[in-house]
Design a protein around this motif. Structure first.
Motif, PDB file in Angstrom:
ATOM      1  N   MET A   1      77.452  31.080  26.180  1.00 45.89           N
ATOM      2  CA  MET A   1      78.812  31.689  26.020  1.00 45.89           C
ATOM      3  C   MET A   1      79.042  32.116  27.374  1.00 45.89           C
ATOM      4  SD  MET A   1      78.821  34.031  22.430  1.00 45.89           S
ATOM      5  CE  MET A   1      80.784  34.074  22.352  1.00 45.89           C
ATOM      6  N   THR A   2      80.402  31.688  27.798  1.00 47.34           N
ATOM      7  CA  THR A   2      81.039  32.059  29.071  1.00 47.34           C
ATOM      8  C   THR A   2      81.348  33.620  29.043  1.00 47.34           C
ATOM      9  OG1 THR A   2      83.233  31.832  28.492  1.00 47.34           O
ATOM     10  CG2 THR A   2      81.878  29.949  29.284  1.00 47.34           C
ATOM     11  N   ARG A   3      81.343  34.172  30.075  1.00 45.79           N
ATOM     12  CA  ARG A   3      82.088  35.642  30.085  1.00 45.79           C
ATOM     13  C   ARG A   3      83.333  35.623  29.322  1.00 45.79           C
ATOM     14  NH1 ARG A   3      81.398  40.322  33.036  1.00 45.79           N
ATOM     15  NH2 ARG A   3      83.338  41.549  33.582  1.00 45.79           N
ATOM     16  N   ASP A   4      84.207  34.805  29.598  1.00 44.58           N
ATOM     17  CA  ASP A   4      85.468  35.035  29.006  1.00 44.58           C
ATOM     18  C   ASP A   4      85.485  34.896  27.568  1.00 44.58           C
ATOM     19  OD1 ASP A   4      86.774  35.400  31.386  1.00 44.58           O
ATOM     20  OD2 ASP A   4      87.384  33.351  31.652  1.00 44.58           O
ATOM     21  N   GLU A   5      84.523  33.973  26.953  1.00 44.33           N
ATOM     22  CA  GLU A   5      84.128  33.797  25.507  1.00 44.33           C
ATOM     23  C   GLU A   5      83.549  35.294  24.906  1.00 44.33           C
ATOM     24  OE1 GLU A   5      83.685  29.095  25.504  1.00 44.33           O
ATOM     25  OE2 GLU A   5      81.916  30.410  25.812  1.00 44.33           O
ATOM     26  N   ILE A   6      82.665  35.818  25.792  1.00 43.51           N
ATOM     27  CA  ILE A   6      82.044  36.897  25.223  1.00 43.51           C
ATOM     28  C   ILE A   6      83.164  37.849  25.046  1.00 43.51           C
ATOM     29  CG2 ILE A   6      80.388  39.037  25.871  1.00 43.51           C
ATOM     30  CD1 ILE A   6      78.818  36.480  27.255  1.00 43.51           C
ATOM     31  N   LEU A   7      83.879  38.434  26.315  1.00 46.65           N
ATOM     32  CA  LEU A   7      85.075  39.291  26.132  1.00 46.65           C
ATOM     33  C   LEU A   7      85.978  39.066  25.127  1.00 46.65           C
ATOM     34  CD1 LEU A   7      85.429  39.890  30.120  1.00 46.65           C
ATOM     35  CD2 LEU A   7      84.665  41.401  28.324  1.00 46.65           C
ATOM     36  N   ALA A   8      86.377  37.811  24.872  1.00 46.07           N
ATOM     37  CA  ALA A   8      87.290  37.347  23.876  1.00 46.07           C
ATOM     38  C   ALA A   8      86.686  37.880  22.474  1.00 46.07           C
ATOM     39  CB  ALA A   8      87.594  35.726  23.804  1.00 46.07           C
ATOM     40  N   GLU A   9      85.401  37.766  22.314  1.00 48.22           N
ATOM     41  CA  GLU A   9      84.774  38.080  20.797  1.00 48.22           C
ATOM     42  C   GLU A   9      84.908  39.895  20.925  1.00 48.22           C
ATOM     43  OE1 GLU A   9      83.578  36.371  18.594  1.00 48.22           O
ATOM     44  OE2 GLU A   9      82.547  34.848  19.293  1.00 48.22           O
ATOM     45  N   PHE A  10      84.866  40.452  21.903  1.00 45.89           N
ATOM     46  CA  PHE A  10      85.140  41.877  21.989  1.00 45.89           C
ATOM     47  C   PHE A  10      86.556  42.266  21.532  1.00 45.89           C
ATOM     48  CE2 PHE A  10      80.824  42.103  23.622  1.00 45.89           C
ATOM     49  CZ  PHE A  10      80.551  43.383  23.103  1.00 45.89           C
ATOM     50  N   ARG A  11      87.422  41.481  22.448  1.00 42.71           N
ATOM     51  CA  ARG A  11      88.972  41.922  22.122  1.00 42.71           C
ATOM     52  C   ARG A  11      89.342  41.360  20.787  1.00 42.71           C
ATOM     53  NH1 ARG A  11      89.101  39.516  27.822  1.00 42.71           N
ATOM     54  NH2 ARG A  11      89.374  41.370  28.967  1.00 42.71           N
ATOM     55  N   GLU A  12      88.823  40.333  20.226  1.00 41.48           N
ATOM     56  CA  GLU A  12      89.433  39.806  19.016  1.00 41.48           C
ATOM     57  C   GLU A  12      88.912  40.954  17.831  1.00 41.48           C
ATOM     58  OE1 GLU A  12      88.062  36.350  15.918  1.00 41.48           O
ATOM     59  OE2 GLU A  12      88.853  35.734  17.925  1.00 41.48           O
ATOM     60  N   ALA A  13      87.872  41.493  18.045  1.00 41.83           N
ATOM     61  CA  ALA A  13      87.279  42.580  17.233  1.00 41.83           C
ATOM     62  C   ALA A  13      87.910  43.833  17.526  1.00 41.83           C
ATOM     63  CB  ALA A  13      85.598  42.725  17.172  1.00 41.83           C
ATOM     64  N   GLU A  14      88.928  44.220  18.209  1.00 38.58           N
ATOM     65  CA  GLU A  14      89.435  45.243  18.855  1.00 38.58           C
ATOM     66  C   GLU A  14      88.166  46.456  18.981  1.00 38.58           C
ATOM     67  OE1 GLU A  14      92.264  46.596  15.903  1.00 38.58           O
ATOM     68  OE2 GLU A  14      93.208  44.819  16.025  1.00 38.58           O
ATOM     69  N   ALA A  15      87.226  45.805  19.859  1.00 34.50           N
ATOM     70  CA  ALA A  15      86.125  46.741  20.355  1.00 34.50           C
ATOM     71  C   ALA A  15      85.985  47.410  21.562  1.00 34.50           C
ATOM     72  CB  ALA A  15      84.793  45.773  20.170  1.00 34.50           C
ATOM     73  N   LEU A  16      87.047  47.007  22.661  1.00 33.04           N
ATOM     74  CA  LEU A  16      87.130  47.420  23.755  1.00 33.04           C
ATOM     75  C   LEU A  16      88.278  48.377  23.613  1.00 33.04           C
ATOM     76  CD1 LEU A  16      86.300  47.250  26.592  1.00 33.04           C
ATOM     77  CD2 LEU A  16      87.875  45.162  27.025  1.00 33.04           C
ATOM     78  N   LEU A  17      87.759  49.662  23.832  1.00 32.83           N
ATOM     79  CA  LEU A  17      88.776  50.688  23.758  1.00 32.83           C
ATOM     80  C   LEU A  17      89.059  51.342  24.975  1.00 32.83           C
ATOM     81  CD1 LEU A  17      86.910  52.508  20.513  1.00 32.83           C
ATOM     82  CD2 LEU A  17      88.560  50.983  20.593  1.00 32.83           C
ATOM     83  N   GLU A  18      90.338  51.955  25.268  1.00 33.51           N
ATOM     84  CA  GLU A  18      90.875  52.728  26.152  1.00 33.51           C
ATOM     85  C   GLU A  18      91.306  54.010  25.944  1.00 33.51           C
ATOM     86  OE1 GLU A  18      91.441  50.916  29.361  1.00 33.51           O
ATOM     87  OE2 GLU A  18      90.576  49.129  28.509  1.00 33.51           O
ATOM     88  N   GLY A  19      90.945  54.756  27.002  1.00 37.20           N
ATOM     89  CA  GLY A  19      91.323  56.288  26.459  1.00 37.20           C
ATOM     90  C   GLY A  19      90.335  57.216  27.299  1.00 37.20           C
ATOM     91  N   HIS A  20      89.603  58.354  26.962  1.00 37.99           N
ATOM     92  CA  HIS A  20      88.843  59.138  27.577  1.00 37.99           C
ATOM     93  C   HIS A  20      87.756  59.526  26.728  1.00 37.99           C
ATOM     94  CE1 HIS A  20      88.163  63.569  29.408  1.00 37.99           C
ATOM     95  NE2 HIS A  20      87.035  62.614  29.534  1.00 37.99           N
ATOM     96  N   PHE A  21      86.426  58.787  26.871  1.00 41.65           N
ATOM     97  CA  PHE A  21      85.292  58.796  26.170  1.00 41.65           C
ATOM     98  C   PHE A  21      83.963  59.433  26.471  1.00 41.65           C
ATOM     99  CE2 PHE A  21      87.904  54.966  25.431  1.00 41.65           C
ATOM    100  CZ  PHE A  21      88.216  55.135  24.171  1.00 41.65           C
ATOM    101  N   ILE A  22      83.406  60.334  25.731  1.00 36.85           N
ATOM    102  CA  ILE A  22      82.140  60.984  26.155  1.00 36.85           C
ATOM    103  C   ILE A  22      81.086  60.092  25.635  1.00 36.85           C
ATOM    104  CG2 ILE A  22      81.075  62.857  25.793  1.00 36.85           C
ATOM    105  CD1 ILE A  22      83.451  64.662  24.759  1.00 36.85           C
ATOM    106  N   LEU A  23      80.278  59.479  26.610  1.00 40.14           N
ATOM    107  CA  LEU A  23      79.180  58.604  26.552  1.00 40.14           C
ATOM    108  C   LEU A  23      78.113  59.436  26.106  1.00 40.14           C
ATOM    109  CD1 LEU A  23      79.766  56.558  29.664  1.00 40.14           C
ATOM    110  CD2 LEU A  23      80.736  56.211  27.288  1.00 40.14           C
ATOM    111  N   SER A  24      77.086  58.761  25.292  1.00 44.30           N
ATOM    112  CA  SER A  24      75.740  59.497  24.926  1.00 44.30           C
ATOM    113  C   SER A  24      75.110  60.250  26.016  1.00 44.30           C
ATOM    114  CB  SER A  24      74.857  58.536  24.189  1.00 44.30           C
ATOM    115  OG  SER A  24      74.423  57.504  25.262  1.00 44.30           O
ATOM    116  N   SER A  25      75.198  59.656  27.377  1.00 40.53           N
ATOM    117  CA  SER A  25      74.536  60.367  28.500  1.00 40.53           C
ATOM    118  C   SER A  25      75.262  61.757  28.735  1.00 40.53           C
ATOM    119  CB  SER A  25      74.705  59.594  29.470  1.00 40.53           C
ATOM    120  OG  SER A  25      76.037  59.404  29.930  1.00 40.53           O
ATOM    121  N   GLY A  26      76.610  61.901  28.155  1.00 41.10           N
ATOM    122  CA  GLY A  26      77.221  63.009  28.554  1.00 41.10           C
ATOM    123  C   GLY A  26      78.478  62.626  29.742  1.00 41.10           C
ATOM    124  N   LEU A  27      78.241  61.664  30.231  1.00 38.94           N
ATOM    125  CA  LEU A  27      79.406  61.182  31.153  1.00 38.94           C
ATOM    126  C   LEU A  27      80.497  60.682  30.524  1.00 38.94           C
ATOM    127  CD1 LEU A  27      76.844  58.816  33.462  1.00 38.94           C
ATOM    128  CD2 LEU A  27      77.703  61.389  33.891  1.00 38.94           C
TER     129      LEU A  27
END
Length: 194
Positions: A1-27
């Motif tokens: 899979m190409t990078r664009d195809e991989i990103l398309a899978e994430f976008r199609e699944a609405e898995a790439l979120l935008e906002g303010h997120f607390i990661l498991s590391s605390g960052l």
């Protein structure tokens, strides 16, 4: 899979979120990949796992005895990697804050393990899971993840292969840019903040 195809899978699944997120590391981060969403379609999960398995060096693929993943995020992709590689797949849990095999899972002594995660950011969960495998008598010979979010900084002590690397900025909670300070932080992951 190409990078664009991989990103398309994430976008199609609405898995790439935008906002303010607390990661498991605390960052904190302005973007979050919700791999659970991209993996909820079994056909998509299988496609991504097959693409990830194909990225592993052949010598590593041939040496793997078993696939292990940390719960929760790694369970689905770990199972799909087991299927793609033709290997058994099991997972670690941390009911008391430390990873352990449960549910009758056990490694045979000296088993060569491929550790599989959904996303690696700092590598903390991976290192903890790798240590649990060592304590259980196995040897982690490599790690694979759908996404490397570490900006190349995660040192896992074993060869690491990711399907895609995403350089997304992260910030300490006391060093947020103004645009993140203005947004309420949410914790979409499965691990309590550090």
């Amino acid at each position: 899979m190409t990078r664009d195809e991989i990103l398309a899978e994430f976008r199609e699944a609405e898995a790439l979120l935008e906002g303010h997120f607390i990661l498991s590391s605390g960052l904190r981060s302005p973007r979050y990949l919700q791999c659970a969403r991209v993996l909820m379609d079994p056909k998509r999960a299988a496609r991504l796992a097959e693409a990830l398995a194909a990225e592993l060096p052949e010598s590593l693929r041939e040496a793997i005895d078993v696939v292990v993943s940390p719960a929760m995020g790694g369970v689905i992709i770990g199972h799909e990697m087991g299927r793609a590689l033709g290997k058994e797949a099991m997972f670690l849990e941390r009911p008391d804050g430390v990873f352990h095999f449960r549910r009758g899972f056990a490694l045979r002594p000296g088993a060569r393990v491929l550790m599989v995660e959904d996303v690696v950011t700092t590598g903390l969960s991976s290192r903890e899971a790798i240590e649990a495998v060592r304590e259980a008598g196995g040897e982690v010979i490599g790690e694979a993840a759908l996404v490397d979010r570490s900006n190349g900084s995660a040192d896992l002590g074993v060869p690491f292969t990711a399907l895609i690397a995403l350089d997304v900025p992260t910030y300490a909670p006391d060093a947020l840019p103004p645009e993140l300070e203005a947004i309420e932080a949410i914790k979409p992951g499965s691990r309590a903040s550090a």
